[in-house]
Design a protein around this motif. Structure first.
Motif, PDB file in Angstrom:
ATOM      1  N   GLU A  70      -5.388  -7.844   3.849  1.00 18.13           N
ATOM      2  CA  GLU A  70      -5.843  -7.140   5.038  1.00 18.13           C
ATOM      3  C   GLU A  70      -7.348  -6.962   4.955  1.00 18.13           C
ATOM      4  O   GLU A  70      -7.861  -6.489   3.940  1.00 18.13           O
ATOM      5  CB  GLU A  70      -5.152  -5.765   5.130  1.00 18.13           C
TER       6      GLU A  70
ATOM      7  N   GLU B 231       0.821  -1.213   0.000  1.00 16.55           N
ATOM      8  CA  GLU B 231       0.000   0.000   0.000  1.00 16.55           C
ATOM      9  C   GLU B 231       0.855   1.264   0.000  1.00 16.55           C
ATOM     10  O   GLU B 231       0.508   2.278  -0.587  1.00 16.55           O
ATOM     11  CB  GLU B 231      -0.924  -0.006   1.239  1.00 16.55           C
TER      12      GLU B 231
ATOM     13  N   ALA C 225      -9.117  -4.093  -3.321  1.00 17.70           N
ATOM     14  CA  ALA C 225      -8.165  -3.204  -3.995  1.00 17.70           C
ATOM     15  C   ALA C 225      -6.749  -3.601  -3.612  1.00 17.70           C
ATOM     16  O   ALA C 225      -6.523  -4.300  -2.624  1.00 17.70           O
ATOM     17  CB  ALA C 225      -8.437  -1.757  -3.618  1.00 17.70           C
ATOM     18  N   ALA C 226      -5.803  -3.135  -4.430  1.00 15.40           N
ATOM     19  CA  ALA C 226      -4.406  -3.440  -4.147  1.00 15.40           C
ATOM     20  C   ALA C 226      -3.584  -2.161  -4.211  1.00 15.40           C
ATOM     21  O   ALA C 226      -3.972  -1.177  -4.852  1.00 15.40           O
ATOM     22  CB  ALA C 226      -3.866  -4.446  -5.165  1.00 15.40           C
ATOM     23  N   ASN C 227      -2.439  -2.203  -3.547  1.00 16.34           N
ATOM     24  CA  ASN C 227      -1.489  -1.084  -3.519  1.00 16.34           C
ATOM     25  C   ASN C 227      -2.117   0.206  -2.957  1.00 16.34           C
ATOM     26  O   ASN C 227      -3.003   0.136  -2.125  1.00 16.34           O
ATOM     27  CB  ASN C 227      -0.868  -0.861  -4.895  1.00 16.34           C
TER      28      ASN C 227
ATOM     29  N   LYS D 203      -7.813  -5.628   1.265  1.00 15.51           N
ATOM     30  CA  LYS D 203      -6.612  -5.153   0.573  1.00 15.51           C
ATOM     31  C   LYS D 203      -5.722  -6.354   0.279  1.00 15.51           C
ATOM     32  O   LYS D 203      -5.268  -7.053   1.191  1.00 15.51           O
ATOM     33  CB  LYS D 203      -5.876  -4.148   1.465  1.00 15.51           C
TER      34      LYS D 203
ATOM     35  N   LYS E 299      -9.618   3.080   2.252  1.00 11.21           N
ATOM     36  CA  LYS E 299      -9.833   3.082   3.706  1.00 11.21           C
ATOM     37  C   LYS E 299     -10.496   4.386   4.135  1.00 11.21           C
ATOM     38  O   LYS E 299     -11.395   4.393   4.991  1.00 11.21           O
ATOM     39  CB  LYS E 299      -8.501   2.916   4.445  1.00 11.21           C
TER      40      LYS E 299
ATOM     41  N   ALA F 178      -5.788   1.060  -1.946  1.00  7.29           N
ATOM     42  CA  ALA F 178      -6.360   0.502  -0.712  1.00  7.29           C
ATOM     43  C   ALA F 178      -6.343   1.569   0.383  1.00  7.29           C
ATOM     44  O   ALA F 178      -7.274   1.650   1.195  1.00  7.29           O
ATOM     45  CB  ALA F 178      -5.571  -0.727  -0.282  1.00  7.29           C
TER      46      ALA F 178
ATOM     47  N   LEU G 240     -13.281  -3.348   3.430  1.00  9.27           N
ATOM     48  CA  LEU G 240     -12.270  -3.392   2.363  1.00  9.27           C
ATOM     49  C   LEU G 240     -11.394  -4.629   2.520  1.00  9.27           C
ATOM     50  O   LEU G 240     -10.981  -4.973   3.630  1.00  9.27           O
ATOM     51  CB  LEU G 240     -11.391  -2.138   2.445  1.00  9.27           C
TER      52      LEU G 240
ATOM     53  N   ARG H 180      -2.582  -8.427  -0.451  1.00 10.34           N
ATOM     54  CA  ARG H 180      -1.134  -8.328  -0.249  1.00 10.34           C
ATOM     55  C   ARG H 180      -0.415  -9.379  -1.108  1.00 10.34           C
ATOM     56  O   ARG H 180       0.512  -9.079  -1.815  1.00 10.34           O
ATOM     57  CB  ARG H 180      -0.789  -8.544   1.230  1.00 10.34           C
TER      58      ARG H 180
ATOM     59  N   TYR I  52     -10.146  -4.853   6.212  1.00 14.50           N
ATOM     60  CA  TYR I  52     -10.341  -3.578   6.893  1.00 14.50           C
ATOM     61  C   TYR I  52     -11.827  -3.337   7.144  1.00 14.50           C
ATOM     62  O   TYR I  52     -12.619  -3.231   6.201  1.00 14.50           O
ATOM     63  CB  TYR I  52      -9.729  -2.449   6.044  1.00 14.50           C
TER      64      TYR I  52
END
Lengths: 311, 395, 121
Positions: B255, B138, B268-270, B294, B277, B273, B292, B296, B257
């Motif tokens: 993750e 992220e 979502a990625a990177n 995320k 949040k 994310a 969310l 990894r 969230y």
């Protein structure tokens, strides 16, 4: 003690290229490799570009290499070896590896060297990696079935420069890669041929001991592509040398010198007529190409003599 | 004691590389990764690392040299972006197939054409079937943390695969953030020494690397790679756990969230994310149950775990920073992965794809909040209005 | 190594750990012509050894003698005969054409069909 460069003494050493490889009968590349590796007493680590030598010596699960050997891809033998050599220097410097005066050698055919691999080669020698790059030049992409490369001689029939009704074989003169490499101003550059084995072996020794990057261009006949009998490999190779199509010379720290001067320069025609790939040049309508080739060979030879202070 | 520094994502990675102190780095400059190797070359010039830095003449040679050095027995790292990765393409596969645990910092950038230096994920998505382990980050801190873990994951004897650690070009690679750097000794201790099992440089015991492999054995070697990927799954968990325990982190395969009671989820990625949040927090403030996921670990894809985490939500929206041209509905690659993960794990839920941010097009919390709103609508209607949307494109 | 192994039984990454194991592979059956010692005495100059592409000239290192041909691997290219200086001498001295299988030579190349099959070892 350094092994004397006599066949009797060399024959006592352990063979580094095991038999059972699947190079064609009479393959020049195999002779080049055997002679060169026999000349080196130190441990060697080899990288090999994709090509005849690579595929025919390592058909899984068999390998003919009794020395460490890596193949990565076609165009990157030089950069692969950059990594191997950098790893060696790094790990020796850090005390992770024992210094053993290892000689690093990369082999590539003319396709993998003159053409697709020239960028990686140029970069690797510019960076000063301590390795010897050897081009075994058989004058075409033999592994894929005899396609023209920038090393293919003028007039030669290949499967992508066929001798047709309108275009009689390759229309361009070959790239002089040895000179291109000499222009890199590296410690050692040489041109050699297995028909002058002692010359080839001496050059090999100089190359691996020059303390920096070295390049050798070694003529390696391919009887399938050149179209001659399997037992004529050495003889036809020597005709290339004696006709001055393939002069033997070296450039040591910028000093050019001939290492062999034919007593009597043989007409190029004598070399051409021994190979089926040039047979169409002997037809009346194409004979002028033999003259053109002779002129170009003469021009390059005279230039070389000049550079070597023999003009 | 660790310390906090204001670093860009690139500099964070350079510092991880300094602390890892690899034997060989071979790299070539390309925006937006350039800073990484530039900073690292200063460490080399100042004698802060023992690394042999091979300043190759192309990315193709960078990866080629990495393969050579890795086979030789060295610990090897590199960095690249977009077109650089594309030029490495051929050797990317060879690195994985030759089982070279090279670690690469991949600073994500859009592939040409038209040429564009900004972020999207078209570069990494292209390498998804190449046999590399792929971790997403992220921010700079995560890139730093992931790079350190990547060494252990890739070099694990059950794995022996290369690892790419991604972060977003410019968005995090060039943004200054507060990054916690662990003590050099701590990092060294965590990564340990590299113990190659079959070093090419062992001249006493010669080996042949990279032979010609026909129909009689090629397939078996590919099967071995499958096994390594399978094993990587567990190894990533182990290494992550050890890292978490040691450095006080809470990494997982992804993750979750605010997912506990979430009605809808976005994946979502990177860096997106991080933006998502904010959107989640805003929606939660309005009493909306948004969550969310995320990502990894993108390779090996944690499909089953992801499906379990999504079991129970009423709608899912996938954020894709790339297009898989010609795929069904011209969706993004992540969408296809998530859909198959859900379907194969019997999680049947309305799902839509949101392609966004191509070529570095900005994505704001408000836009992601709209995505959530549409997800809530999907949840309510129990059906998908439009399967794929291209967020933020001008008609 | 004729038995086909499963993926769990072979080294990873295509590595070949048994360097030089191609020795187990028979290339001798490619041969159309077989090198055969002739009447002219070998001088053990080892030029055949030096120029053999197939590492198939057998040498007794201790006694510095060329002892024969590795027929399991020799592909019959005939380079050994072509570079043999003793052969060259025989041809020079002979009146008229000398065939490659002439018994007077040091290394003769004899059509393989005239011999029993060498067979796989």
């Amino acid at each position: 003690m350094v092994t004397k460069l006599t066949p009797k003494e060399l024959a006592k050493k352990e063979e580094r290229l095991a038999p059972g490889h699947r190079l064609c009968a009479g393959c020049g590349a195999a002779i080049v490799v055997r002679q060169m590796l026999a000349a080196i007493d130190e441990p060697v680590v080899l990288a090999n570009a994709t090509g005849c030598l690579e595929v025919a010596t390592t058909i899984y699960p068999y390998s003919s290499w009794r020395v460490p050997w890596i193949h990565n891809a076609f165009e990157n033998a030089a950069s692969t070896m950059s990594g191997v050599e950098a790893a060696y220097r790094s790990m020796v410097r850090q005390g992770k590896l024992e210094e053993k005066d290892v000689k690093f050698i990369a082999y590539g055919g003319d396709g993998g060297t003159y053409d697709i691999g020239i960028q990686a080669l140029s970069g690797a020698v510019e960076r000063g990696h301590q390795f010897l790059y050897v081009c075994y030049d058989n004058g075409a992409y033999m592994n894929t079935g005899i396609q023209r490369s920038s090393a293919t001689p003028f007039g030669a029939h290949t499967t992508t420069s066929p001798a047709g009704k309108v275009i009689p074989g390759k229309q361009q003169f070959r790239k002089d890669l040895t000179k291109v490499m000499a222009a890199h101003d590296i410690p050692y550059v040489a041109q050699a041929a297995p028909s002058k084995w002692r010359d080839l072996m001496q050059k090999t020794r100089k190359a691996v001991n020059c303390g920096g990057p070295a390049f050798m261009n070694v003529l390696a006949s391919c009887n399938r592509g050149w179209r001659h009998e399997t037992d004529e490999t050495i003889e036809v190779t020597q005709l290339a040398v004696d006709s001055c199509f393939w002069p033997l010379y070296e450039v040591e720290n910028g000093e050019w010198s001939l290492t062999y001067k034919p007593r009597k320069k043989v007409p190029v025609k004598k070399w051409l007529e021994r190979q089926g790939r040039f047979s169409h040049l002997f037809r009346d309508e194409n004979r002028h190409m033999i003259d053109e080739m002779q002129e170009e060979v003469d021009r390059r030879w005279e230039k070389l003599l000049e550079r070597c202070g023999e003009g | 004691m660790s310390k906090f520094e204001a670093l860009t994502g690139n500099a964070a990675v350079s510092n991880a590389m300094r602390q890892i102190n690899p034997d060989v780095v071979a790299a070539y400059p390309i925006t937006p990764q350039t800073d990484t190797v530039q900073t690292f070359s200063e460490f080399v010039a100042d004698g802060l690392v023992d690394t042999e830095f091979v300043t190759v003449e192309s990315e193709h040679s960078a990866m080629s040299a990495c393969v050579g050095a890795s086979a030789a027995g060295a610990r090897v790292m590199t960095a690249t972006s977009a077109n650089g990765l594309a030029l490495m393409w051929e050797i990317i596969y060879i690195a994985a197939s030759n089982r070279c645990p090279i670690v690469m910092s991949l600073v994500n950038r859009a592939l040409s054409a038209p040429i564009n230096i900004h972020c999207d994920h078209s570069d990494v998505m292209g390498m998804r079937d190449s046999g590399w382990i792929i971790l997403m980050s992220e921010n700079g801190q995560e890139a730093y943390d992931n790079i350190i873990q990547a060494i252990r994951i890739g070099e694990h004897p059950d794995v022996l695969l290369p690892v790419a650690v991604c972060q977003d070009g410019f968005i995090t690679s060039h943004s200054l953030e507060r990054v916690e750097l662990f003590e050099d000794g701590e990092v060294q201790d965590f990564v340990g020494t590299h113990e190659p099992q079959w070093p090419l440089l062992d001249v006493e015991d010669p080996k042949t690397y990279g032979p010609l492999d026909f129909y009689d054995y090629y397939y078996e070697h590919k099967r071995q790679q499958v096994e390594a990927m399978e094993k990587a799954h567990g190894v990533i968990r182990e290494v992550t756990q050890e890292f978490n325990d040691r450095f006080g982190r809470e990494y997982g395969l992804f993750e979750a969230y605010r997912m506990d009671d979430a009605e809808v989820a976005v994946i979502a990625a990177n860096s997106t994310a991080g933006t998502a949040k904010t959107a989640v927090d805003n929606l939660r403030d309005q009493g909306l149950k948004a969550g969310l996921l995320k990502l990894r670990v993108f390779r090996p894809f944690p499909g089953q775990e992801l499906a379990e985490a999504l079991r129970g939500v009423s709608a899912v929206a996938v954020m894709d920073r790339a297009i898989s041209f010609g795929s069904m509905d011209n969706a993004g690659p992540l969408f296809s992965e998530v859909v198959s993960a859900l379907t194969l794990n019997d999680v049947h839920v309305p799902i839509a794809d949101y392609v966004y941010g191509l070529g570095g097009r900005d994505i704001r919390p408000g836009e992601i909040e709209n995505v959530y709103q549409e997800a809530f609508q999907m949840a309510e209607n129990g059906k998908v209005e439009r399967r794929v949307r291209y967020l933020g494109v001008r008609e | 190594m004729t038995e086909m192994k499963g993926w769990k039984e072979i080294p990873i990454g295509g590595m070949i750990l048994d360097a030089g194991n191609s020795e187990a592979y028979n290339t001798g059956d490619w041969r159309a012509f077989r090198p055969v010692p002739g009447e002219a005495e070998c001088t053990n100059c080892m030029l055949c050894w030096l120029n053999c592409p197939d590492s198939s000239i057998l040498v007794d290192a201790e006694n510095e003698e060329m002892t024969g041909f590795d027929l399991k691997h020799c592909k019959g290219c005939g380079i050994c005969a072509a570079v043999c200086p003793v052969n060259a001498g025989v041809i020079r001295r002979a009146e008229g054409e000398v065939e490659k299988d002439d018994p007077r030579l040091c290394i003769r190349m004899v059509e393989e069909g005239k011999f029993q099959e060498v067979g796989n070892e």
